[in-house]
Design a protein around this motif. Structure first.
Motif, PDB file in Angstrom:
ATOM      1  N   ASN A  17      34.998  36.459  17.925  1.00 44.21           N
ATOM      2  CA  ASN A  17      33.959  36.315  18.940  1.00 44.21           C
ATOM      3  C   ASN A  17      34.510  36.855  20.257  1.00 44.21           C
ATOM      4  O   ASN A  17      35.717  36.755  20.505  1.00 44.21           O
ATOM      5  N   PRO A  18      33.650  37.420  21.115  1.00 41.29           N
ATOM      6  CA  PRO A  18      34.135  37.940  22.392  1.00 41.29           C
ATOM      7  C   PRO A  18      34.730  36.840  23.269  1.00 41.29           C
ATOM      8  O   PRO A  18      34.245  35.713  23.280  1.00 41.29           O
ATOM      9  N   GLU A  19      35.797  37.181  23.988  1.00 43.15           N
ATOM     10  CA  GLU A  19      36.384  36.290  24.991  1.00 43.15           C
ATOM     11  C   GLU A  19      35.819  36.729  26.335  1.00 43.15           C
ATOM     12  O   GLU A  19      36.020  37.865  26.751  1.00 43.15           O
ATOM     13  N   VAL A  20      35.127  35.808  26.998  1.00 46.21           N
ATOM     14  CA  VAL A  20      34.444  36.142  28.248  1.00 46.21           C
ATOM     15  C   VAL A  20      35.037  35.329  29.384  1.00 46.21           C
ATOM     16  O   VAL A  20      35.337  34.150  29.220  1.00 46.21           O
ATOM     17  N   LYS A  21      35.200  35.991  30.535  1.00 47.59           N
ATOM     18  CA  LYS A  21      35.625  35.265  31.730  1.00 47.59           C
ATOM     19  C   LYS A  21      35.010  35.906  32.956  1.00 47.59           C
ATOM     20  O   LYS A  21      34.675  37.090  32.950  1.00 47.59           O
ATOM     21  N   ALA A  22      34.840  35.083  33.972  1.00 49.06           N
ATOM     22  CA  ALA A  22      34.333  35.570  35.254  1.00 49.06           C
ATOM     23  C   ALA A  22      35.534  35.912  36.124  1.00 49.06           C
ATOM     24  O   ALA A  22      36.515  35.172  36.172  1.00 49.06           O
ATOM     25  N   ILE A  23      35.448  37.054  36.790  1.00 46.90           N
ATOM     26  CA  ILE A  23      36.513  37.451  37.708  1.00 46.90           C
ATOM     27  C   ILE A  23      35.920  37.574  39.103  1.00 46.90           C
ATOM     28  O   ILE A  23      34.800  37.144  39.340  1.00 46.90           O
ATOM     29  N   ASN A  24      36.625  38.166  40.017  1.00 44.79           N
ATOM     30  CA  ASN A  24      36.206  38.248  41.427  1.00 44.79           C
ATOM     31  C   ASN A  24      34.720  38.540  41.584  1.00 44.79           C
ATOM     32  O   ASN A  24      34.147  39.342  40.855  1.00 44.79           O
ATOM     33  N   ASP A  25      34.120  37.894  42.579  1.00 46.16           N
ATOM     34  CA  ASP A  25      32.705  38.104  42.938  1.00 46.16           C
ATOM     35  C   ASP A  25      31.760  37.860  41.770  1.00 46.16           C
ATOM     36  O   ASP A  25      30.739  38.529  41.619  1.00 46.16           O
ATOM     37  N   ASN A  26      32.103  36.910  40.904  1.00 45.29           N
ATOM     38  CA  ASN A  26      31.259  36.529  39.766  1.00 45.29           C
ATOM     39  C   ASN A  26      30.959  37.686  38.820  1.00 45.29           C
ATOM     40  O   ASN A  26      29.919  37.741  38.187  1.00 45.29           O
ATOM     41  N   LYS A  27      31.862  38.643  38.721  1.00 45.97           N
ATOM     42  CA  LYS A  27      31.705  39.745  37.784  1.00 45.97           C
ATOM     43  C   LYS A  27      32.242  39.296  36.431  1.00 45.97           C
ATOM     44  O   LYS A  27      33.323  38.730  36.342  1.00 45.97           O
ATOM     45  N   ASN A  28      31.468  39.520  35.369  1.00 51.92           N
ATOM     46  CA  ASN A  28      31.853  39.075  34.031  1.00 51.92           C
ATOM     47  C   ASN A  28      32.610  40.163  33.282  1.00 51.92           C
ATOM     48  O   ASN A  28      32.328  41.352  33.427  1.00 51.92           O
ATOM     49  N   LEU A  29      33.562  39.718  32.468  1.00 53.84           N
ATOM     50  CA  LEU A  29      34.391  40.588  31.649  1.00 53.84           C
ATOM     51  C   LEU A  29      34.457  39.985  30.255  1.00 53.84           C
ATOM     52  O   LEU A  29      34.696  38.787  30.105  1.00 53.84           O
ATOM     53  N   ALA A  30      34.219  40.800  29.235  1.00 50.52           N
ATOM     54  CA  ALA A  30      34.333  40.341  27.852  1.00 50.52           C
ATOM     55  C   ALA A  30      35.278  41.281  27.111  1.00 50.52           C
ATOM     56  O   ALA A  30      35.229  42.497  27.300  1.00 50.52           O
ATOM     57  N   ARG A  31      36.125  40.695  26.267  1.00 51.55           N
ATOM     58  CA  ARG A  31      37.057  41.463  25.443  1.00 51.55           C
ATOM     59  C   ARG A  31      36.869  41.064  23.986  1.00 51.55           C
ATOM     60  O   ARG A  31      36.688  39.894  23.673  1.00 51.55           O
ATOM     61  N   VAL A  32      36.960  42.055  23.103  1.00 54.17           N
ATOM     62  CA  VAL A  32      36.864  41.804  21.667  1.00 54.17           C
ATOM     63  C   VAL A  32      37.463  43.013  20.950  1.00 54.17           C
ATOM     64  O   VAL A  32      37.559  44.105  21.518  1.00 54.17           O
ATOM     65  N   SER A  33      37.873  42.826  19.701  1.00 55.34           N
ATOM     66  CA  SER A  33      38.409  43.927  18.890  1.00 55.34           C
ATOM     67  C   SER A  33      37.398  44.320  17.825  1.00 55.34           C
ATOM     68  O   SER A  33      36.674  43.480  17.303  1.00 55.34           O
ATOM     69  N   ILE A  34      37.391  45.596  17.504  1.00 55.98           N
ATOM     70  CA  ILE A  34      36.511  46.129  16.468  1.00 55.98           C
ATOM     71  C   ILE A  34      37.374  46.832  15.424  1.00 55.98           C
ATOM     72  O   ILE A  34      38.339  47.518  15.769  1.00 55.98           O
ATOM     73  N   ALA A  35      37.029  46.635  14.159  1.00 52.19           N
ATOM     74  CA  ALA A  35      37.744  47.285  13.059  1.00 52.19           C
ATOM     75  C   ALA A  35      36.909  48.447  12.534  1.00 52.19           C
ATOM     76  O   ALA A  35      35.712  48.295  12.287  1.00 52.19           O
ATOM     77  N   THR A  36      37.562  49.607  12.395  1.00 48.65           N
ATOM     78  CA  THR A  36      36.919  50.749  11.746  1.00 48.65           C
ATOM     79  C   THR A  36      37.690  51.045  10.463  1.00 48.65           C
ATOM     80  O   THR A  36      38.895  50.808  10.381  1.00 48.65           O
ATOM     81  N   HIS A  37      36.975  51.521   9.466  1.00 51.26           N
ATOM     82  CA  HIS A  37      37.571  51.750   8.155  1.00 51.26           C
ATOM     83  C   HIS A  37      37.362  53.197   7.727  1.00 51.26           C
ATOM     84  O   HIS A  37      36.289  53.765   7.919  1.00 51.26           O
ATOM     85  N   THR A  38      38.397  53.783   7.133  1.00 57.05           N
ATOM     86  CA  THR A  38      38.324  55.119   6.548  1.00 57.05           C
ATOM     87  C   THR A  38      38.813  55.021   5.114  1.00 57.05           C
ATOM     88  O   THR A  38      39.887  54.458   4.865  1.00 57.05           O
ATOM     89  N   ARG A  39      38.023  55.536   4.183  1.00 55.78           N
ATOM     90  CA  ARG A  39      38.421  55.525   2.770  1.00 55.78           C
ATOM     91  C   ARG A  39      38.882  56.918   2.363  1.00 55.78           C
ATOM     92  O   ARG A  39      38.278  57.915   2.741  1.00 55.78           O
TER      93      ARG A  39
END
Length: 114
Positions: A17-39
Protein backbone atom coordinates in the motif's frame (compact mmCIF):
# COMPACT_ATOMS: atom_id res chain seq x y z
CA UNK A 1 10.51 15.46 -28.81
CA UNK A 2 11.67 17.53 -25.81
CA UNK A 3 9.20 15.71 -23.54
CA UNK A 4 10.78 12.37 -24.48
CA UNK A 5 14.22 13.16 -23.10
CA UNK A 6 13.38 11.90 -19.61
CA UNK A 7 10.23 9.85 -19.93
CA UNK A 8 9.27 6.52 -18.36
CA UNK A 9 6.11 4.48 -18.85
CA UNK A 10 5.51 1.31 -16.80
CA UNK A 11 2.69 -1.15 -16.23
CA UNK A 12 2.87 -3.44 -13.24
CA UNK A 13 1.55 -4.48 -9.85
CA UNK A 14 1.97 -2.64 -6.53
CA UNK A 15 4.08 -4.42 -3.94
CA UNK A 16 2.49 -2.66 -0.96
CA UNK A 17 0.00 0.00 0.00
CA UNK A 18 1.28 3.54 -0.63
CA UNK A 19 3.07 5.30 2.24
CA UNK A 20 1.70 8.83 2.44
CA UNK A 21 2.94 11.79 4.44
CA UNK A 22 2.38 15.52 4.51
CA UNK A 23 5.44 17.71 4.12
CA UNK A 24 6.00 21.48 4.13
CA UNK A 25 2.96 23.67 3.39
CA UNK A 26 0.59 20.68 3.60
CA UNK A 27 1.95 19.18 0.38
CA UNK A 28 1.29 15.43 0.19
CA UNK A 29 3.85 12.82 -0.85
CA UNK A 30 3.16 9.14 -1.51
CA UNK A 31 5.73 6.41 -2.13
CA UNK A 32 5.15 2.86 -3.36
CA UNK A 33 6.98 0.19 -5.39
CA UNK A 34 5.74 -1.39 -8.60
CA UNK A 35 6.83 -4.76 -10.00
CA UNK A 36 7.22 -5.30 -13.74
CA UNK A 37 7.69 -8.74 -15.24
CA UNK A 38 9.44 -9.92 -18.41
CA UNK A 39 9.14 -13.51 -19.60
CA UNK A 40 11.78 -15.17 -21.76
CA UNK A 41 13.25 -18.56 -22.49
CA UNK A 42 16.49 -19.51 -20.78
CA UNK A 43 19.31 -21.53 -22.39
CA UNK A 44 17.44 -24.78 -21.57
CA UNK A 45 14.33 -23.59 -23.41
CA UNK A 46 12.33 -23.15 -20.21
CA UNK A 47 10.23 -20.03 -19.60
CA UNK A 48 11.54 -17.81 -16.83
CA UNK A 49 10.23 -14.57 -15.39
CA UNK A 50 12.46 -11.61 -14.61
CA UNK A 51 10.92 -9.24 -12.06
CA UNK A 52 12.15 -5.67 -11.66
CA UNK A 53 11.08 -3.35 -8.82
CA UNK A 54 10.69 0.39 -9.38
CA UNK A 55 10.17 3.14 -6.77
CA UNK A 56 7.30 5.52 -7.52
CA UNK A 57 6.71 8.97 -6.03
CA UNK A 58 3.36 10.79 -6.21
CA UNK A 59 2.89 14.46 -5.28
CA UNK A 60 -0.12 16.60 -4.35
CA UNK A 61 -3.53 15.44 -5.52
CA UNK A 62 -2.06 12.29 -7.03
CA UNK A 63 -0.68 11.36 -3.61
CA UNK A 64 -4.15 11.74 -2.10
CA UNK A 65 -5.63 9.63 -4.92
CA UNK A 66 -2.94 6.99 -4.41
CA UNK A 67 -3.71 6.79 -0.70
CA UNK A 68 -7.45 6.38 -1.28
CA UNK A 69 -7.46 4.17 -4.38
CA UNK A 70 -4.28 2.08 -4.61
CA UNK A 71 -3.69 -1.10 -2.63
CA UNK A 72 -1.13 -3.87 -2.67
CA UNK A 73 -1.63 -5.97 -5.81
CA UNK A 74 -3.38 -3.26 -7.85
CA UNK A 75 -2.34 -3.14 -11.49
CA UNK A 76 -1.46 0.35 -12.70
CA UNK A 77 0.19 2.17 -15.58
CA UNK A 78 2.28 5.23 -14.79
CA UNK A 79 4.10 7.81 -16.83
CA UNK A 80 6.71 10.09 -15.36
CA UNK A 81 10.36 10.99 -15.25
CA UNK A 82 13.43 9.45 -13.64
CA UNK A 83 14.81 11.28 -10.63
CA UNK A 84 18.14 10.43 -8.99
CA UNK A 85 18.84 11.58 -5.45
CA UNK A 86 21.20 10.85 -2.62
CA UNK A 87 21.01 11.03 1.15
CA UNK A 88 23.13 10.15 4.17
CA UNK A 89 21.66 7.37 6.33
CA UNK A 90 21.78 7.12 10.13
CA UNK A 91 25.19 5.42 10.01
CA UNK A 92 26.73 8.17 7.86
CA UNK A 93 26.76 6.19 4.60
CA UNK A 94 25.72 8.01 1.43
CA UNK A 95 22.86 6.18 -0.30
CA UNK A 96 21.74 6.67 -3.90
CA UNK A 97 18.13 6.23 -5.04
CA UNK A 98 16.49 6.27 -8.45
CA UNK A 99 12.75 6.98 -8.44
CA UNK A 100 10.01 7.69 -10.93
CA UNK A 101 8.24 10.97 -10.28
CA UNK A 102 4.76 10.09 -11.53
CA UNK A 103 3.01 12.63 -13.73
CA UNK A 104 0.14 10.44 -14.98
CA UNK A 105 -1.55 7.42 -13.44
CA UNK A 106 -4.06 4.91 -14.79
CA UNK A 107 -5.62 2.36 -12.44
CA UNK A 108 -6.14 -0.82 -14.49
CA UNK A 109 -7.45 -3.18 -11.83
CA UNK A 110 -7.75 -3.39 -8.10
CA UNK A 111 -6.82 -6.39 -6.04
CA UNK A 112 -10.03 -8.18 -5.03
CA UNK A 113 -11.06 -7.61 -1.42
CA UNK A 114 -10.26 -10.59 0.76
Amino acid sequence: MNALKNSVRLTGFLGSNPEVKAINDNKNLARVSIATHTRHRNSDGEWTTDTQWHNLVFWGKQAVFAEKSLTKGSEITVEGKLVNRQYVDKTGITRYVTEISVQELLLLSRKPQE
